[in-house]
Scaffold this motif. Sequence first.
Motif, mmCIF file in Angstrom:
data_model
loop_
_atom_site.group_PDB
_atom_site.id
_atom_site.type_symbol
_atom_site.label_atom_id
_atom_site.label_comp_id
_atom_site.label_asym_id
_atom_site.label_seq_id
_atom_site.Cartn_x
_atom_site.Cartn_y
_atom_site.Cartn_z
ATOM 1 N N TYR A 24 -5.848 -42.181 -20.019
ATOM 2 C CA TYR A 24 -7.074 -41.839 -19.297
ATOM 3 C C TYR A 24 -7.534 -40.431 -19.684
ATOM 4 N N LYS A 34 -11.539 -43.218 -10.414
ATOM 5 C CA LYS A 34 -11.237 -44.530 -9.847
ATOM 6 C C LYS A 34 -11.866 -45.608 -10.724
ATOM 7 N N ILE A 35 -11.098 -46.641 -11.056
ATOM 8 C CA ILE A 35 -11.612 -47.746 -11.851
ATOM 9 C C ILE A 35 -12.574 -48.567 -10.995
ATOM 10 N N LEU A 48 -14.946 -45.786 -15.097
ATOM 11 C CA LEU A 48 -14.376 -44.909 -14.086
ATOM 12 C C LEU A 48 -15.485 -44.215 -13.314
ATOM 13 N N THR A 64 -15.956 -40.810 -11.549
ATOM 14 C CA THR A 64 -15.308 -39.500 -11.533
ATOM 15 C C THR A 64 -16.197 -38.489 -10.812
ATOM 16 N N ALA A 118 -7.157 -43.764 -11.819
ATOM 17 C CA ALA A 118 -6.963 -43.198 -13.154
ATOM 18 C C ALA A 118 -6.501 -41.756 -13.032
#
Length: 259
Positions: A144, A149-150, A185, A187, A214
Amino acid sequence: MTKRKLFKAFVELTGHPLSSSLLKTFTRSSISRPLIRPFSRYYQINEQEMARPIHTYDSLQSFFTRELKQGCRVIDESPNSLVSPVDGIVNGMGTITNGQEFYIKNHTYRLAEIFGDAKLSKPYENGFYYILYLSPSHYHHFHYPLDGKIVSRYALGNVSYPVNDLGLRYGDTPFASNYRLISELKTKFGKLAIVKVGALNVNSVQIQNASRIAVKGQDFGHFSFGSTVILFLAHRPNFQPLIQNRAEVKVGESIGMWF
């Protein structure tokens, strides 16, 4: 067939179902074990970094997908840095302009073709991208590049052509038809997409960590054979790249920064 030609075939093999099946069977079998040392010498692989001694690998694929010793890759811990997800070579980078076509080895690809849908690609318009090519000599795990977060993970395509200088000249639109796994992702800097393009054989992208969280620098999968990773960043005016095109990068190295 000489070892040199055999190794070249591994790198350049197309995604024909029969060829792919034969390749998978051979490389996963102990029959391929005698080729490990010649393969390592031919591609000048750094055996000092490997987590295990070379004699412990029981197949060419197990060697190709090798892990590294802990601490071999230092992860830049700056909270505002974007790190390289792979060991590889930068084959393209820059700001994504409106309607841009990505020119990759004599072929052009629109953003929507890579994502398979214009709506899915829209968040990355006016953002930034990196194309990272992994040669057979490189460590083939991907990590990563940022905490997050996925929010989605999906696959596209059912045929993989070789993603290398020669292979990208074959076929009409290799990226549009290659098997690829896309992880998006969420972020603190906005959306980020990691596009993993399979090469040599069908479905050669292996996910090892299915967590939705992640962590920057965390290993979450590998390629069975040759590969390319494309990073797409949502638009943020304060993002600056820290490397140049054609640079060689390693996992954890800072390749960009939000100021």
